[in-house]
Design an enzyme around this catalytic site. Structure first.
Site, mmCIF file in Angstrom:
data_model
loop_
_atom_site.group_PDB
_atom_site.id
_atom_site.type_symbol
_atom_site.label_atom_id
_atom_site.label_comp_id
_atom_site.label_asym_id
_atom_site.label_seq_id
_atom_site.Cartn_x
_atom_site.Cartn_y
_atom_site.Cartn_z
ATOM 1 N N ASP A 1 -3.905 -52.290 -66.624
ATOM 2 C CA ASP A 1 -4.008 -51.149 -67.537
ATOM 3 C C ASP A 1 -5.305 -50.385 -67.476
ATOM 4 O OD1 ASP A 1 -1.503 -51.158 -68.377
ATOM 5 O OD2 ASP A 1 -1.860 -51.828 -70.416
ATOM 6 N N SER B 1 7.638 -46.183 -69.238
ATOM 7 C CA SER B 1 8.405 -47.410 -69.428
ATOM 8 C C SER B 1 8.418 -48.183 -68.116
ATOM 9 C CB SER B 1 9.824 -47.087 -69.902
ATOM 10 O OG SER B 1 10.347 -46.017 -69.175
ATOM 11 N N LYS C 1 6.949 -48.628 -62.902
ATOM 12 C CA LYS C 1 6.625 -47.880 -64.121
ATOM 13 C C LYS C 1 6.999 -46.424 -63.915
ATOM 14 C CE LYS C 1 2.558 -46.643 -66.968
ATOM 15 N NZ LYS C 1 1.106 -46.883 -67.100
ATOM 16 N N GLY D 1 9.570 -53.219 -70.880
ATOM 17 C CA GLY D 1 8.708 -52.713 -71.948
ATOM 18 C C GLY D 1 8.484 -51.226 -71.810
ATOM 19 N N SER D 2 8.000 -50.621 -72.887
ATOM 20 C CA SER D 2 7.667 -49.200 -72.814
ATOM 21 C C SER D 2 6.543 -48.901 -73.788
ATOM 22 C CB SER D 2 8.890 -48.338 -73.139
ATOM 23 O OG SER D 2 9.274 -48.558 -74.467
ATOM 24 N N GLY D 3 5.793 -47.851 -73.467
ATOM 25 C CA GLY D 3 4.690 -47.440 -74.326
ATOM 26 C C GLY D 3 4.636 -45.930 -74.362
ATOM 27 N N ALA D 4 3.533 -45.406 -74.870
ATOM 28 C CA ALA D 4 3.406 -43.957 -75.028
ATOM 29 C C ALA D 4 3.450 -43.242 -73.683
ATOM 30 C CB ALA D 4 2.104 -43.640 -75.745
ATOM 31 N N TYR D 5 2.960 -43.894 -72.625
ATOM 32 C CA TYR D 5 2.786 -43.175 -71.364
ATOM 33 C C TYR D 5 3.822 -43.521 -70.307
ATOM 34 C CZ TYR D 5 -1.616 -42.342 -73.682
ATOM 35 O OH TYR D 5 -2.556 -41.990 -74.602
#
Length: 361
Positions: free
Chosen positions: A169, A38, A54, A32-36
């Site tokens: 998180d 992967s 991460k 998965g990956s997000g704004a901050y």
């Protein structure tokens, strides 16, 4: 990553970006990956277990990015609790501060999150007890360090096959003295005092979120699926009733006071009529969590002692955290200084020591 014995690194392309990681982390596979950043799953050849690695995206791109990177590393380093995600390793391929630009964080790989679990099955009351007990046990620890999570929702709660849970998180978590900074929490689980910018909020914003999550586990439906802020508030007040004037008068925001005073009066509903068929102890706990007045909302420590958790509660096994120094939040430093402090934190990291059975869970 301590500089005592620098491991051998290898390079691999993952989703068009180059990852450079120690050889102990094998079989990188994107999850998965997000704004901050992967995330890849990996096999840790040293321990024989699966981990999540991460890679932060552009960790020092701006002062805001650099401070966020420092904050995330400090928070993860501080967390040492069974129900809270903690740091197994942190590393960079750089050999000196001068070439330091990439940060990789290693944590336990957790299979499913609470979202997957709610979708797949209707939970028994015993399941709900155990899951909510663990969330509150983790929150008691987090809150004792004066940290507010502020983004609790089912996708931030990881659960394994044995129903063991960890809170994930902390990217958005802030010190309790901090004021609202806008971007927090999925709205459905968001406490009204944050949503409306009532400003004076405390650690119990997380308890509101737990109430929303617990109601969803019991019913299989989102409790307050608001389409926007106003609709969300309407849904909340249909259950809790409109705030009493004693609460409205304590709101610093003139706009909030005016708006809420203008709403049609709604009575609080009887929770037993809303959660028909639920364990009466569960309903009683929900009534104590979903309270508009933050001063009257139950705390994590108080909730753990509620009769609903009688079969799990053990005051001798619900630890608190060491104090967490967050004086850095008020510091205004340049990118290079945040980077230097992040590098220092990385070099000084000591990995936790686990029993084999702990790693297996």
């Amino acid at each position: 990553m301590s500089q005592k014995e620098r491991p051998t690194f290898y390079r691999q392309e993952v989703n068009k970006t180059i990852w450079e990681v120690p050889v102990q982390y094998q079989n990188l596979s994107p999850v998965g990956s997000g704004a901050y950043g992967s995330v890849c799953s990996a096999f840790d050849a040293k321990t024989g277990f699966k981990v999540a690695v991460k890679k932060l995206s552009r960790p020092f791109q701006s002062i805001i990015h650099a401070k966020r990177t420092y904050r995330e590393l400090r928070l993860l380093k501080h967390m040492r609790h069974e129900n809270v995600i903690g740091l197994l390793d942190v590393f960079t391929p750089a050999t000196s501060l001068k070439e330091f630009n990439d940060v990789y964080l290693v944590t336990h790989l957790m299979g499913a999150d609470l979202n997957n679990i709610v979708k797949c099955q209707k939970l028994t009351d015993d399941h709900v007890q155990f899951l909510i007990y663990q969330i509150l046990r983790g929150l008691k620890y987090i809150h004792s360090a004066d940290i507010i999570h502020r983004d609790l929702k089912p996708s931030n709660l990881a659960v394994n096959e044995d129903c063991e849970l960890k809170i994930l998180d902390f990217g958005l978590a802030r010190h309790t003295d901090d004021e609202m900074t806008g971007y927090v929490a999925t709205r459905w689980y968001r406490a009204p005092e944050i949503m409306l910018n009532w400003m004076h909020y405390n650690v119990t914003v997380d308890i509101w979120s737990v109430g929303c999550i617990m109601a969803e586990l019991l019913t299989g439906r989102t409790l307050f699926p608001g389409t926007d802020h106003i609709n969300q508030l309407q849904q909340i007040m249909r259950l809790t009733g409109t705030p009493p004037s004693s609460l409205i008068s304590r709101m610093p925001s003139h706009e909030a006071r005016t708006y809420i005073s203008s709403l049609p009066q709604m009575p609080k509903r009887n929770f037993a009529d809303v959660f028909i068929g639920a364990n009466p102890q569960a309903v009683d706990l929900l009534e104590k969590m979903l309270v508009l007045d933050t001063d009257k909302r139950i705390t994590a420590a108080e909730a753990l002692a509620h009769p609903y958790f009688a079969q799990y509660h053990d005051p001798d096994d619900e630890p608190e955290a060491e104090p967490f120094d967050q004086s850095f939040e008020s510091r205004e430093l340049d990118i290079e200084e945040w980077k230097r402090q992040t590098y220092e934190e990385m070099i000084s990291f000591e990995p936790p020591v686990f029993d084999v059975d702990e790693m297996e869970s």
